[in-house]
Design a protein around this motif. Structure first.
Motif, PDB file in Angstrom:
ATOM      1  N   UNK A 114      44.468  41.827  52.515  1.00 19.09           N
ATOM      2  CA  UNK A 114      43.632  42.581  51.576  1.00 19.09           C
ATOM      3  C   UNK A 114      43.850  42.006  50.191  1.00 19.09           C
ATOM      4  N   UNK A 115      42.770  41.595  49.556  1.00 23.26           N
ATOM      5  CA  UNK A 115      42.818  41.040  48.207  1.00 23.26           C
ATOM      6  C   UNK A 115      42.102  42.003  47.276  1.00 23.26           C
ATOM      7  N   UNK A 116      42.764  42.326  46.169  1.00 25.39           N
ATOM      8  CA  UNK A 116      42.189  43.276  45.231  1.00 25.39           C
ATOM      9  C   UNK A 116      41.758  42.558  43.964  1.00 25.39           C
ATOM     10  N   UNK A 117      40.560  42.843  43.515  1.00 26.18           N
ATOM     11  CA  UNK A 117      40.014  42.171  42.328  1.00 26.18           C
ATOM     12  C   UNK A 117      40.860  42.435  41.089  1.00 26.18           C
ATOM     13  N   UNK A 118      41.576  43.565  41.064  1.00 31.52           N
ATOM     14  CA  UNK A 118      42.406  43.871  39.906  1.00 31.52           C
ATOM     15  C   UNK A 118      43.548  42.876  39.744  1.00 31.52           C
ATOM     16  N   UNK A 119      43.930  42.217  40.844  1.00 28.67           N
ATOM     17  CA  UNK A 119      45.033  41.265  40.798  1.00 28.67           C
ATOM     18  C   UNK A 119      44.592  39.880  40.328  1.00 28.67           C
ATOM     19  N   UNK A 120      43.562  39.328  40.966  1.00 31.48           N
ATOM     20  CA  UNK A 120      43.188  37.938  40.683  1.00 31.48           C
ATOM     21  C   UNK A 120      41.689  37.736  40.471  1.00 31.48           C
TER      22      UNK A 120
END
Length: 199
Positions: A114-120
Motif C-alpha cells: 500500500x502506497x500513500x500519496x501523503x508519503x511520496x
C-alpha cells in the motif's frame, strides 16, 4: 485417492516466501551501523515502479525511509519520505511492516503493498504473487567484521492493483522482482556491489 497429495507449486511458493522473508529488525538491536530494507521493482510496458522500505541505524539512531520512484508516460514521479519512528511498526519475525501510511503485508503468501500519496506523492495498492522459489544467502563477510544477508524472490506477478496519480495506472499483468537485505554494516565502508535483475 492418495492421502498424501503434494501441494500445488503456487501453494508451496505461497508458504515458502513468508517463511524466509520476514523482518529481522536488525537496526533496532545492533550496536553499530546496521541496515535492513525490502525492495520491490514492478515492470510493465512503458512503466517502472521502484518501492523501497528501509531502516538504518546511524549514530545511535534508527532512521526509517520510504522510497517510491515511478517511470510512466515518459517522466518520473515519486519521492523519498522519512516518517517519524513512532509512526513505524516493524516486528522481528513478521513480514507485515508499516512505514507511516505506506505498508507491506503478507496475505495468503502474496505481498500486498500500500502506497500513500501523503508519503511520496504516489498512491496505490498492489498484490504480488511469487512465481519463483526464494533465494537465501546469509553471513556474507564484509570488511570491519560486518555481515550481510539477503533473501530474493526473483520473479513475481502482479495479480491485482494499480496506482492513482490522480489518473489510474493499472498494474495487473506486470511482473516484479523483490529482495530483502539486512546486516551489521553501513554504507560508506570498504565494500561495494553492482546490482541488477532479470525477469
Amino acid at each position: 485417492m492418495s492421502l498424501f497429495q503434494p501441494a500445488s507449486p503456487a501453494a508451496a511458493l505461497g508458504k515458502l516466501a513468508p517463511a524466509l522473508d520476514w523482518w529481522r529488525a536488525t537496526p533496532y538491536t545492533a550496536q553499530g551501523g546496521a541496515l535492513e530494507w525490502m525492495h520491490f521493482v514492478i515492470v510493465g510496458a512503458g512503466l517502472r515502479l521502484l518501492v523501497n522500505l528501509s531502516l538504518r541505524r546511524e549514530a545511535g539512531e534508527v532512521r526509517p525511509r520510504v522510497v517510491v520512484m515511478l517511470w510512466s508516460g515518459g517522466g518520473w514521479s515519486g519521492g523519498i519520505h522519512e516518517p517519524e519512528l513512532r509512526d513505524v511498526e516493524v516486528r522481528a519475525g513478521a513480514v507485515d511492516a508499516f512505514f507511516g501510511a505506506s505498508s507491506v503485508r503478507s496475505v495468503g503468501g502474496d505481498y500486498v503493498l500500500h502506497l500513500d500519496a501523503a508519503d511520496t506523492g504516489v498512491e496505490g495498492d498492489v498484490v504480488l504473487r511469487p512465481e519463483a522459489a526464494p533465494l537465501l544467502a546469509t553471513n556474507l563477510k564484509l570488511p570491519d567484521s560486518g555481515r550481510f544477508h539477503w533473501v530474493s524472490v526473483p520473479r513475481l506477478s502482479v495479480v491485482s492493483g494499480g496506482l492513482r496519480l490522480p489518473h489510474a495506472i493499472p498494474l495487473a499483468g506486470c511482473t516484479a522482482y523483490h529482495d530483502h537485505n539486512w546486516g551489521s554494516f553501513d554504507f560508506g565502508g570498504d565494500f561495494a556491489w553492482e546490482w541488477s535483475f532479470g525477469l
